[in-house]
Design an enzyme around this catalytic site. Structure first.
Site, mmCIF file in Angstrom:
data_model
loop_
_atom_site.group_PDB
_atom_site.id
_atom_site.type_symbol
_atom_site.label_atom_id
_atom_site.label_comp_id
_atom_site.label_asym_id
_atom_site.label_seq_id
_atom_site.Cartn_x
_atom_site.Cartn_y
_atom_site.Cartn_z
ATOM 1 N N GLY A 1 0.823 -1.201 0.000
ATOM 2 C CA GLY A 1 0.000 0.000 0.000
ATOM 3 C C GLY A 1 0.855 1.249 0.000
ATOM 4 N N GLY B 1 0.572 5.421 1.211
ATOM 5 C CA GLY B 1 -0.195 6.432 1.934
ATOM 6 C C GLY B 1 0.555 7.739 1.952
ATOM 7 N N GLY B 2 -0.050 8.718 2.608
ATOM 8 C CA GLY B 2 0.573 10.023 2.671
ATOM 9 C C GLY B 2 1.872 10.020 3.439
ATOM 10 N N PHE B 3 2.078 8.989 4.279
ATOM 11 C CA PHE B 3 3.270 8.972 5.121
ATOM 12 C C PHE B 3 4.329 8.002 4.608
ATOM 13 C CE2 PHE B 3 0.399 5.766 6.612
ATOM 14 C CZ PHE B 3 1.196 4.697 6.930
ATOM 15 N N GLY B 4 4.071 7.311 3.505
ATOM 16 C CA GLY B 4 5.074 6.388 2.996
ATOM 17 C C GLY B 4 4.459 5.175 2.338
ATOM 18 N N ASP C 1 -5.955 7.135 16.192
ATOM 19 C CA ASP C 1 -6.584 6.807 14.910
ATOM 20 C C ASP C 1 -7.315 5.471 14.983
ATOM 21 O OD1 ASP C 1 -7.344 7.376 12.327
ATOM 22 O OD2 ASP C 1 -5.504 6.637 11.402
#
Length: 333
Positions: A35, A37-40, A180
């Protein structure tokens, strides 16, 4: 090395386009991407230095800014977060941190592989899926119409509450706020059916660029982490506390019971409280516990996971939980 107590299944993942050549830290061979995502990025990998090259999950955390100050702060946050994950991983239902390291200003976490299905997938009716931290394999068959969401029974809802409250009591006892909690971050472990809590939010701060024009100092890199609908107001304002996690868990269970996404539920215009009890019939005890967990003012919520668990045991009459896969379909609105 920890024993295989968490349901680490032996799997034989098929590499994409042949074996990936990348080996990180001289031992972790990337097998396939899972996957982005915005963080890696997240990869399925094998630990080539252990017998049988067991499967693990590698998370690459790439700082969003090349600013030297940001890199320094990212390194500090990363090391602190890795130490926190190392401590939390001693709990049976939190993925164990196996390693963490830095290569070329990229930061990597290596975590235990959990085979199972997310609670989010359980509450959908489009087929089963295998979940790896940060990734779900989509079903191969697509339906023409959007299926009706599923609803959990009261017994299943109580089981979710108890499972996650047990984890949160440990997490909060270590001084950590998850930030989260949502159905996607709760994995039903295939080996025993227990819920595992994944993706602790603070590591995502490394993927957020510092706001332009902010002053120097640690506050420059502060970001708000969470998911709309599951975040209470104090967390949206950047001031989460332990009750923020209880709010999110309450919303998870209300989502499971009603079949409604949190953002679809209205709030009372007079007091700002969530209006949900007209959407599902549950016992007064469970309704009371959930309503207190999701109060808009954090001072009016249960102040600890232990308090919420005690209330659940005191006010909710135990009933035998139905098997996990048995969930009723909600009628379309």
């Amino acid at each position: 090395m920890a024993k295989n107590r968490r349901g680490r299944g032996k799997i034989e993942p098929k590499p994409i386009g042949g074996a990936m050549a990348t080996i990180l830290d001289g031992r972790y061979q990337l097998v396939k991407p899972l996957g982005v995502g915005g963080f890696g990025r997240t990869f399925l990998a094998r630990d080539t230095r252990r017998p049988g090259a067991p499967t693990c999950v590698v998370k690459q955390l790439k700082p969003a800014s090349d600013d030297p100050g940001f890199i320094r702060e990212a390194r500090r946050l990363f090391n602190t977060e890795a130490e926190t994950l190392e401590k939390l991983g001693s709990h049976d239902r939190i993925p164990q941190l196996l390693a963490y390291f830095e290569e070329k200003d990229h930061f990597f976490l290596v975590q235990e592989f959990i085979e199972g299905q997310s609670l989010d997938r359980e509450l959908q009716s489009d087929g089963a899926a295998t979940h790896v931290q940060g990734h779900e394999e989509a079903p191969t068959t697509l339906t023409a119409a959007t299926p009706a969401p599923k609803k959990a029974t009261e017994a299943q809802a109580v089981a979710i509450l108890k499972d996650v409250l047990e984890i949160l009591e440990f997490v909060h006892g270590e001084g950590v706020i998850h930030r989260d909690i949502k159905p996607e971050n709760l994995i039903r472990r295939q080996s025993d059916g227990r819920l595992v809590l994944i993706d602790f939010g603070a590591v995502k701060a490394l993927g957020e660029a510092p706001p332009p024009g902010e002053g120097s100092g640690e506050s420059r890199y502060t970001v708000t982490i969470g998911t709309p609908g599951y975040m209470p107001t104090e967390q949206c304002a950047g001031r989460p506390n332990y009750t923020s996690d209880l709010y999110a868990l309450g919303m998870v269970v209300i989502r499971a019971l009603t079949g409604c996404e949190p953002t679809e539920l209205p709030h009372d215009p007079d007091n700002g409280e969530l209006v949900w009890r007209d959407r599902v019939k549950v016992s007064s005890g469970l309704a009371m516990v959930l309503s207190r967990m999701v109060r808009s003012q954090y001072a009016q919520r249960y102040q600890s996971a232990k308090d919420a668990m005690q209330a659940l045991n005191a006010f909710v009459v135990p009933v035998e939980a139905a098997p996990t896969p048995t969930v009723t379909s909600a009628a379309p609105p």
